[in-house]
Design a protein around this motif. Structure first.
Motif, short mmCIF file in Angstrom:
data_model
loop_
_atom_site.label_atom_id
_atom_site.label_comp_id
_atom_site.label_asym_id
_atom_site.label_seq_id
_atom_site.Cartn_x
_atom_site.Cartn_y
_atom_site.Cartn_z
N GLN A 34 0.93 -1.23 -0.40
CA GLN A 34 0.27 0.03 -0.11
C GLN A 34 0.64 1.06 -0.29
OE1 GLN A 34 -2.39 -0.28 3.53
NE2 GLN A 34 -3.79 -1.28 2.83
N ARG A 35 1.87 0.62 0.41
CA ARG A 35 2.62 2.60 0.83
C ARG A 35 3.38 2.55 -0.65
NH1 ARG A 35 4.82 5.27 4.51
NH2 ARG A 35 4.33 3.36 6.65
N GLY A 38 1.32 4.05 -2.69
CA GLY A 38 1.15 5.70 -2.84
C GLY A 38 1.57 6.22 -2.92
N ALA A 44 -1.48 9.46 0.44
CA ALA A 44 -0.67 8.46 1.83
C ALA A 44 -1.06 7.33 2.14
CB ALA A 44 -0.81 8.76 3.04
N HIS A 45 -0.18 6.41 2.45
CA HIS A 45 -0.71 4.80 2.17
C HIS A 45 -2.12 4.62 2.49
CE1 HIS A 45 1.61 4.60 5.98
NE2 HIS A 45 0.52 3.95 6.14
N SER A 46 -2.51 5.08 4.03
CA SER A 46 -3.29 4.74 4.85
C SER A 46 -4.51 5.32 3.85
CB SER A 46 -3.73 5.77 5.59
OG SER A 46 -3.76 7.65 5.68
N ARG A 47 -4.98 5.55 3.12
CA ARG A 47 -6.04 6.77 1.92
C ARG A 47 -5.94 5.18 0.98
NH1 ARG A 47 -7.02 11.45 0.02
NH2 ARG A 47 -8.81 10.59 -0.15
N ALA A 49 -5.11 2.29 2.07
CA ALA A 49 -6.01 1.27 2.82
C ALA A 49 -7.57 1.81 2.80
CB ALA A 49 -5.40 1.37 4.38
N GLN A 50 -8.06 2.31 3.02
CA GLN A 50 -9.12 3.17 3.22
C GLN A 50 -10.30 2.84 1.76
OE1 GLN A 50 -10.97 4.08 6.19
NE2 GLN A 50 -8.89 3.48 6.78
N ASN A 55 -14.60 2.04 3.10
CA ASN A 55 -14.83 3.13 3.88
C ASN A 55 -14.26 3.82 2.98
OD1 ASN A 55 -14.33 1.21 5.64
ND2 ASN A 55 -12.55 1.51 6.04
N GLU A 56 -14.00 4.78 1.65
CA GLU A 56 -13.63 5.03 1.04
C GLU A 56 -13.33 5.37 -0.53
OE1 GLU A 56 -10.52 9.66 0.70
OE2 GLU A 56 -10.12 8.61 2.93
#
Length: 282
Positions: A34-35, A38, A44-47, A49-50, A55-56
């Motif tokens: 993911q990183r 991204g 961002a890798h957190s995005r 993930a979402q 979730n997004e």
């Protein structure tokens, strides 16, 4: 150190989940973390993930970039178009289906007036700020859909609506002084109607049990209560009885620290007058 297994996805639950499942498969096929994915957007890798969790949904330009980077052959773009044509994400649609059947609603609102009490101008600004990628036409469609839900309160036997507003909701001039003044007037008017109660949780109350975001509890005549957690552009409908009971307890703690309805109404009127004076001064 053991790396936890990725969360299982059920692509049948929603279009967003289908998109996320497809995105994860394409990323794994490409041999990217993911990183790493991204970094190539960049995002961002957190995005990422979402997106994969459903979730997004990514903005259109990001979705097109993902499609190209992962050699999806237009699949992600096609899925994004389907999601875009859906007025509400699946998690919000499920909540609204429950909302339409509820006999009582108890809400703590952390950031905005609840949709059931929003004026068109306030709703337009909230949607515009929260979804800056939408066209003016798309925003107007969303405003019309949101306002149409207010018919729930005009039924012969409307549900009980009990709202606790964080003081931040009534102090932040969303849309400017005039829009906010009219919005608070709408809330004050609603607070005087049967089966609607409004309280304000003042800043002076300090920290509290619902600081993570807005919380709604729905009660039904012939079904168990459900809870709905909302933060930003994601929501979670909670149906497990034990978890609903915990969220109900959290709401009770917030409710207990809020100002009484009469005092709250006086504070709302004061805030409304302050916005009115600020509007005249500009």
């Amino acid at each position: 150190m053991t790396v936890p297994a990725p969360k299982e996805l059920d692509p049948s639950t929603s279009l967003a989940a289908l998109y996320g499942s497809k995105l994860r498969k394409l990323r794994v096929r490409a041999g990217l973390t993911q990183r790493e994915l991204g970094d190539r957007i960049p995002l961002a890798h957190s995005r990422i993930a979402q997106f994969e969790l459903g979730n997004e949904t990514p903005p259109q330009d990001v979705s097109r970039r993902l499609d190209t980077l992962l050699d999806a052959g237009g699949d992600l773009t096609d899925l994004w178009e389907h999601i875009k044509r859906t007025p509400y994400p699946d998690w919000a649609r499920r909540f609204m289906e429950h909302e339409a059947r509820a006999t009582a609603m108890h809400k703590y609102m952390a950031h905005s007036v609840p949709g059931l009490l929003q004026t068109e101008a306030y709703a337009r600004e909230v949607l515009r700020l929260g979804q800056p990628w939408c066209t003016a036409e798309e925003i107007e469609e969303k405003v019309a859909t949101r306002v149409s839900r207010q018919a729930l309160l005009q039924r012969a036997e409307p549900p009980l609506l009990w709202v606790v507003l964080d003081e931040a909701v009534i102090r932040r001039p969303v849309g400017g002084h005039a829009v906010m003044r009219d919005q608070l007037a709408r809330v004050v008017e609603a607070a005087g109607l049967p089966r609607i109660e409004v309280q304000v949780l003042p800043f002076a109350a300090g920290g509290h049990s619902a600081m993570g975001g807005s919380l709604t509890l729905l009660s039904f005549e012939h079904a168990s209560d459900v809870a709905y957690l909302e933060a930003g552009h994601s929501g979670e409908l909670v149906e497990d009885r034990a978890m609903v009971a915990r969220h109900s307890y959290r709401y009770d703690l917030v409710h207990a620290r809020a100002l009484p309805p009469d005092t709250s109404r006086a504070l709302l009127q004061q805030a409304m007058e302050e916005f009115d004076h600020a509007k005249l001064a500009t």
